[in-house]
Enzyme design. Structure first.
Site, PDB file in Angstrom:
ATOM      1  N   CYS A 131       0.823  -1.219   0.000  1.00 39.41           N
ATOM      2  CA  CYS A 131       0.000   0.000   0.000  1.00 39.41           C
ATOM      3  C   CYS A 131       0.853   1.263   0.000  1.00 39.41           C
ATOM      4  O   CYS A 131       1.351   1.689   1.051  1.00 39.41           O
ATOM      5  CB  CYS A 131      -0.930  -0.028   1.211  1.00 39.41           C
ATOM      6  SG  CYS A 131      -1.940   1.452   1.337  1.00 39.41           S
ATOM      7  N   CYS A 134      -0.527   4.120   2.122  1.00 41.62           N
ATOM      8  CA  CYS A 134      -0.361   3.961   3.576  1.00 41.62           C
ATOM      9  C   CYS A 134       1.081   4.239   3.987  1.00 41.62           C
ATOM     10  O   CYS A 134       1.334   4.848   5.023  1.00 41.62           O
ATOM     11  CB  CYS A 134      -0.695   2.539   4.019  1.00 41.62           C
ATOM     12  SG  CYS A 134      -2.144   1.832   3.257  1.00 41.62           S
ATOM     13  N   ASP A 135       2.048   3.760   3.209  1.00 43.85           N
ATOM     14  CA  ASP A 135       3.432   3.732   3.687  1.00 43.85           C
ATOM     15  C   ASP A 135       4.413   4.592   2.888  1.00 43.85           C
ATOM     16  O   ASP A 135       5.561   4.753   3.310  1.00 43.85           O
ATOM     17  CB  ASP A 135       3.945   2.275   3.671  1.00 43.85           C
ATOM     18  CG  ASP A 135       3.085   1.382   4.564  1.00 43.85           C
ATOM     19  OD1 ASP A 135       2.740   1.839   5.665  1.00 43.85           O
ATOM     20  OD2 ASP A 135       2.755   0.262   4.163  1.00 43.85           O
TER      21      ASP A 135
END
Ligand code: NAP
Length: 308
Positions: A131, A134-135
């Site tokens: 992701c 997300c990261d």
């Protein structure tokens, strides 16, 4: 006894919830392990009709959630771990509790696929992720790589250029599968370097257990080399979330649920929507459309009307 339970809260599940709620069925939505589904981990959605300038994926999902709630849908974070069709109703185990429902809409979506290499589970969260939204921001001014050649890989690679010093796009073929507009953007980007005909054969962690490099193999020349990267973003597609239904509902050999007509399963009262049954289109708008169909069919079923 519930009237309608909806399993999954991505685009398909939330659209089903909007329609079922507006039909006054007070659906209960079991949101599961990834509330919001795949749109919750995406960036800008440019192809959902009605948003001429695009809309942020998580925002689109939040809007659908609020819309379903406004008409009376109820939400629970529980995850389905058991499924038993029982005569004229369905029993579902949600976390530790058994629930009963007259109709069920399965919109449990699909989960990111991984390469299956050594140390994979240990490295997730330590420089290995599926992701970028997300990261990605954790990896500023360092080289990273994306694995895959589809729209997800293209989208992740473009997003990561905001942070990383360099984005290697590692693909096992010599051209991208992504849509032309995305492929053109990737290939024109100065920070993205495609590495063609190449697979990752090994993750190389440092002494602290954080990703430091990957081993690459060119599938034509068989040449091997190490590539230093601080994070690996795996974007090689998804598998349907159907484990809990396996052996009890019809699936194809890859586990996708089989749909008889639009949203109907073979089992009375069980309807299916979204990526859990779609190995072809996998778009937010097709998921939404099938969620709508599933809710309409569930409503007809509950009223004793014949299916479409
Ligand atoms: P996908 O289209 O199935 O692409 C997966 C990619 O990963 C392919 O290039 C595939 O290689 C590669 N791959 C698969 N298994 C691999 C393995 N074990 N090792 C190395 N590479 C592997 O999946 P996706 O990109 O997640 O997209 C899924 C669907 O969602 C598509 O219909 C896509 O259009 C849609 N989507 C749309 C958008 C958008 O419109 N904004 C964004 C994201 C996704 P091969 O090419 O060799 O098969």
């Amino acid at each position: 006894m519930e009237k309608v339970i909806i399993v999954g809260s991505g685009c398909a599940g939330l659209t089903a919830a909007i329609y079922a709620a507006r039909a006054n069925l007070k659906p209960l939505v079991l949101e599961g392990r990834q509330p919001g589904g795949q749109l919750s981990t995406t960036t800008m959605v440019e192809n959902f009709p009605g948003f001429a300038d695009g809309i942020d994926g998580p925002q689109l999902i939040m809007n659908m959630h609020a819309q379903a709630e406004r008409f009376g849908a109820r939400f629970s974070y529980s995850e389905v771990t058991g499924f038993e069709p029982a005569g004229n109703h369905i029993r579902l185990k949600a976390d530790d509790e058994w629930l009963e429902t007259q109709a069920l809409i399965i919109a449990s979506g699909a989960a990111a696929r991984w390469l299956g290499l050594e140390n994979e589970e240990k490295l997730v969260g330590h420089g290995l992720t599926s992701c970028a939204t997300c990261d990605g921001a954790f990896y500023r001014n360092v080289p990273v790589c994306v694995i895959g050649g589809g729209d997800s890989a293209a989208e992740e690679a473009i997003f990561l250029t905001r942070f990383a010093s360099k984005v290697y796009l590692i693909h096992r073929r010599d051209k991208l599968r992504a849509s032309k507009i995305m492929a053109d953007r990737v290939l024109a980007h100065e920070k993205i370097e495609p590495i063609w005909n190449t697979v990752v054969t090994k993750y190389v962690p440092d002494e602290k257990g954080e990703m430091a490099a990957v081993m690459l193999r060119n599938i034509e020349s068989h040449e091997e080399r190490e590539l230093e990267v601080a994070c690996v973003f795996v974007a090689i597609g998804h598998d349907p979330n159907t484990q809990v239904f396996s052996g009890k509902l019809e699936t194809d050999p890859d586990g996708y649920l089989l749909v008889r007509h639009l949203a109907e399963s073979k089992h009375p009262g069980v309807f299916i929507a979204g990526d859990v049954a779609d190995r072809v289109y996998k778009q937010a708008i097709t998921a939404a459309g099938s969620g709508c169909a599933a809710a309409i069919e569930a409503e007809k079923y509950l009223s004793g009307l014949p299916p479409a």
